[in-house]
Design an enzyme around this catalytic site. Structure first.
Site, PDB file in Angstrom:
ATOM      1  N   MET A   1      10.316   1.759  10.752  1.00  0.00           N
ATOM      2  CA  MET A   1      11.497   1.232   9.816  1.00  0.00           C
ATOM      3  C   MET A   1      12.528   0.430  10.621  1.00  0.00           C
ATOM      4  O   MET A   1      13.121  -0.446  10.059  1.00  0.00           O
ATOM      5  CB  MET A   1      12.090   2.779   9.351  1.00  0.00           C
ATOM      6  CG  MET A   1      11.418   3.409   8.240  1.00  0.00           C
ATOM      7  SD  MET A   1      11.383   2.329   6.911  1.00  0.00           S
ATOM      8  CE  MET A   1      12.956   1.703   6.549  1.00  0.00           C
TER       9      MET A   1
ATOM     10  N   GLY B   1      18.815   7.189   7.142  1.00  0.00           N
ATOM     11  CA  GLY B   1      17.587   7.322   6.592  1.00  0.00           C
ATOM     12  C   GLY B   1      16.607   8.400   7.268  1.00  0.00           C
ATOM     13  O   GLY B   1      15.648   8.880   6.576  1.00  0.00           O
TER      14      GLY B   1
ATOM     15  N   HIS C   1      -0.690   8.764  -1.250  1.00  0.00           N
ATOM     16  CA  HIS C   1      -0.387   8.270  -0.116  1.00  0.00           C
ATOM     17  C   HIS C   1      -1.531   7.955   0.770  1.00  0.00           C
ATOM     18  O   HIS C   1      -2.615   8.437   0.417  1.00  0.00           O
ATOM     19  CB  HIS C   1       0.760   9.123   0.738  1.00  0.00           C
ATOM     20  CG  HIS C   1       2.010   9.010   0.090  1.00  0.00           C
ATOM     21  ND1 HIS C   1       2.406   9.901  -0.850  1.00  0.00           N
ATOM     22  CD2 HIS C   1       3.046   8.158   0.525  1.00  0.00           C
ATOM     23  CE1 HIS C   1       3.673   9.723  -1.475  1.00  0.00           C
ATOM     24  NE2 HIS C   1       4.014   8.677  -0.474  1.00  0.00           N
ATOM     25  N   HIS C   2      -1.322   7.224   1.848  1.00  0.00           N
ATOM     26  CA  HIS C   2      -2.513   6.831   2.996  1.00  0.00           C
ATOM     27  C   HIS C   2      -3.028   8.108   3.665  1.00  0.00           C
ATOM     28  O   HIS C   2      -2.641   9.217   3.461  1.00  0.00           O
ATOM     29  CB  HIS C   2      -1.876   5.825   3.877  1.00  0.00           C
ATOM     30  CG  HIS C   2      -0.647   6.466   4.519  1.00  0.00           C
ATOM     31  ND1 HIS C   2      -0.724   7.255   5.494  1.00  0.00           N
ATOM     32  CD2 HIS C   2       0.918   6.069   4.273  1.00  0.00           C
ATOM     33  CE1 HIS C   2       0.573   7.561   6.120  1.00  0.00           C
ATOM     34  NE2 HIS C   2       1.383   6.953   4.958  1.00  0.00           N
TER      35      HIS C   2
ATOM     36  N   LYS D   1      -1.124  10.402   6.317  1.00  0.00           N
ATOM     37  CA  LYS D   1      -0.048  11.351   6.024  1.00  0.00           C
ATOM     38  C   LYS D   1      -0.181  12.620   6.411  1.00  0.00           C
ATOM     39  O   LYS D   1      -1.271  13.325   6.013  1.00  0.00           O
ATOM     40  CB  LYS D   1       0.431  11.105   4.478  1.00  0.00           C
ATOM     41  CG  LYS D   1       1.915  11.886   4.119  1.00  0.00           C
ATOM     42  CD  LYS D   1       2.367  11.129   2.798  1.00  0.00           C
ATOM     43  CE  LYS D   1       3.578  12.173   2.491  1.00  0.00           C
ATOM     44  NZ  LYS D   1       4.749  11.928   3.451  1.00  0.00           N
TER      45      LYS D   1
END
Ligand code: NAD
Length: 246
Positions: free
Chosen positions: A14, A75, A132-133, A136
């Site tokens: 991020m 975040g 999700h991938h 995860k």
């Protein structure tokens, strides 16, 4: 408006997405911090601080933000209750946006889910599906849990009314139930659908994330917004003005 930003967790997925997004909209990362860096040494002179790091790093940054009067955007997820309390206490003098999901689309999905549940009621059976991938590690996703919280609140249902998947002879679906289901595979960044299945018709609200930049751009939007606010802790519903809209 160009912002001078302190970014914590700058070397992470991020952190890198925020640096790219900041460059694309003309903001300046004046302090790019990661593990081992001390925020209090560099925070003066920054317009805003943004934290996408690790749960145990946020308290020190919140203290530096509070002491220097710098607005903060958080975040990072996964804080324990002591960390949450220390962050809230440290941030008392400044405005902050603290959100588990900075995607504008997901925040609109929360809003639409709440409105839809209140309008349709339990005649339309609510079910949440996320994908999700394959890397995860937790299920269901924090965002799916957030959607279930919104639904529970709208219907006045308890945690016991949530069915995490179904298997075997489950019997008929109870009216007072919210189903939540997790799929895993490939490189899916994050898909969420809320179903409202009635007799003769079905409404589906779907959000699909295809790029981490959505979280980065949402966090930068929050960073611009938070500088104009009075001290307090806000979330993305406030930034997007979804809180009191009829
Ligand atoms: P990541 O593991 O790729 O990056 C985390 C970075 O933080 C790493 O560079 C790491 O070295 C750094 N870090 C660890 N401890 C630190 C410390 N004490 N001080 C400063 N930096 C430290 O993780 P990521 O995918 O970038 O996610 C970061 C956080 O953001 C996670 O908590 C994740 O759940 C959260 N996240 C939130 C949103 C949202 O929209 N709110 C979206 C995506 C991820």
């Amino acid at each position: 408006m160009t912002l001078k930003i302190l970014l914590n967790g700058a070397r992470g997925r991020m952190g890198r997405a925020i640096q790219r997004a900041a460059e694309s909209v003309g903001h300046e990362i004046t302090a790019a911090l990661d593990m081992g860096d001390a925020p209090e040494r560099v925070i003066d002179g920054c317009d805003v601080a943004i934290d996408f790091s690790f749960h145990d790093a946020t308290v020190a940054l919140a203290r530096a933000a509070g002491a220097s009067g710098t607005p903060l955007v958080i975040g990072t997820t996964g804080h324990n209750s002591e960390e949450k309390e220390a962050i809230r206490e440290a941030l008392a003098p400044v405005p902050a946006v603290w959100a588990g999901n900075f995607s504008i689309g997901i925040n609109l999905l929360y809003y639409l889910t709440e409105k839809t549940a209140r309008i349709l009621g339990l005649d339309y059976n609510p079910e949440v599906l996320e994908m999700h991938h394959r890397h995860k590690k937790d299920a269901p996703s924090g965002t799916a849990e957030g959607l279930v919280r919104v639904l529970r609140q709208a219907y006045g249902l308890a945690e016991e009314n949530v069915a995490h998947g179904r298997h075997g002879l489950t019997g008929e679906r109870p009216r007072q139930e919210i189903g939540v289901h997790a799929m895993r595979g490939g490189d899916v960044i994050g898909d969420h659908t809320v179903y409202f299945a009635g007799e003769g018709e079905r409404l589906e609200l779907t959000h699909r994330a295809s790029d981490r930049s959505v979280f980065a751009l949402g966090a930068l939007r929050a960073a611009t917004w938070v500088r104009q606010q009075a001290p307090g802790i806000y979330d993305m519903q406030d930034v997007l003005q979804l809180r009191d809209t009829p």
